[in-house]
Enzyme design. Structure first.
Site, PDB file in Angstrom:
ATOM      1  N   LYS A 113      -8.525   2.797   2.086  1.00 21.48           N
ATOM      2  CA  LYS A 113      -7.477   3.588   2.580  1.00 21.48           C
ATOM      3  C   LYS A 113      -7.241   4.427   3.521  1.00 21.48           C
ATOM      4  O   LYS A 113      -5.447   4.401   3.581  1.00 21.48           O
ATOM      5  CB  LYS A 113      -7.281   4.471   0.815  1.00 21.48           C
ATOM      6  N   ASP A 137      -1.453   6.259  -6.627  1.00 22.83           N
ATOM      7  CA  ASP A 137      -2.579   6.893  -7.438  1.00 22.83           C
ATOM      8  C   ASP A 137      -2.039   8.517  -7.559  1.00 22.83           C
ATOM      9  O   ASP A 137      -2.444   8.633  -8.769  1.00 22.83           O
ATOM     10  CB  ASP A 137      -3.721   7.332  -6.536  1.00 22.83           C
TER      11      ASP A 137
END
Ligand code: ATR
Length: 276
Positions: A69, A105
């Site tokens: 990420k 997220d």
């Protein structure tokens, strides 16, 4: 006819990722112009080369998971606010010759919460975040947007301070001794640490006998379905939730970004995933 949109998730390990089940469920239901969502093993050492290959082979979007990420964040030409603040990207879009990155997220976490829970236990309420890694960044970013009064406890407290600085969020950074004194004052307690991922782990960061009855307990871990953290909350008659709905929420936001279509039928999907 337009070419089918190609999407996939990349990361390492990738074998157990549930993202293909989720996205392919929606692709079928929504009957959209998309190829089957794939999972592709990519390690950090191959990240740049693999990304170039996938772009060349016509992928429109990718989900990015552990441990890529932050690498994905550094490859993007354009970033959304959530990606910039969390310094992390879980969704890539390739268009106009540029790499666009976002982090779904935080919105996934927000989508996983009931409106009443946000009003009763989060909005202007005392929220304790355990951990200061990548997932904690997403959760703190989201809680701050919901006007929570945030406290953070992490084994390495410098990382909690860095997290607040990067996000531009004001939060109390707690030490182990503060936790015991303050446990009965929290309305919402969320575990973002990886402690509990392995069924043999016991997460003893909180003494649940000290938690007030109206508090809500959340663990981002969804496998095992009831982590040791949630088992302790349950044993103390507290309301709790695991991270499955956040997983679905972050996927739904990515699906929307790629396909401009709200994913259908989430209740059916939850029961499908719970059976896996
Ligand atoms: P993720 O992306 O899932 O958040 P991460 O960025 O590696 O993963 O973060 C893992 C978090 O779990 C960190 O907050 C880590 O604490 P440290 O910053 O002190 O390393 C926490 N963690 C992992 N194992 C732990 C353990 N045994 N006890 C307490 N905290 C732990």
């Amino acid at each position: 006819m337009n070419e089918l949109k190609k999407t996939a998730v990349i990361g390492q390990p990738i074998e157990h990722s549930l993202s293909p089940v989720i996205h392919n469920f929606w692709i079928k239901k929504a009957n959209i112009n998309a190829a089957s969502y794939e999972k592709i093993e990519v390690g950090p050492e191959n990240f740049n080369r693999s990304l170039d290959k996938l772009i060349d082979s016509g992928y429109y979007g990718l989900n990015v998971t552990v441990p890529l990420k932050e690498l994905a964040f550094s490859r993007c030409d354009e970033l959304t606010e959530s990606a910039k603040k969390t310094k992390s990207v879980n969704t890539l879009i390739f268009k106009g010759g540029k790499i666009h990155g976002t982090n779904t997220d935080p919105v996934g976490f927000e989508m996983s919460l009931h409106k009443e829970l946000v009003e009763k236990n989060i909005n202007a309420k005392r929220c304790l975040v355990l951990g200061a890694g990548g997932s904690a960044r997403a959760v703190v970013f989201a809680l701050d947007k919901m006007f929570a009064e945030i406290s953070i406890f992490n084994r390495t407290s410098e990382k909690a301070a860095q997290l607040c600085e990067d996000l531009g969020v004001t939060a109390a950074i707690l030490e182990k001794k503060d936790i015991k004194q303050q446990t009965n004052s929290f309305d919402f307690i969320v575990n973002t640490t990886s402690l509990g991922l392995s069924p043999s782990d016991t997460n003893n960061l909180i003494d649940f006998s000290l938690v007030q009855q109206k508090a809500f307990v959340y663990d981002l871990i969804y496998s095992p379905k009831e982590s040791s953290f949630l088992q302790q909350a349950k044993a103390n008659n507290l309301n709790f939730q695991n991270g499955l709905k956040m997983l679905i929420g972050q996927a739904a936001a990515a699906f929307y970004v790629w396909h401009n279509s709200e994913p259908p039928n989430n209740e059916e999907l939850v029961s499908l995933l719970e059976k896996l």
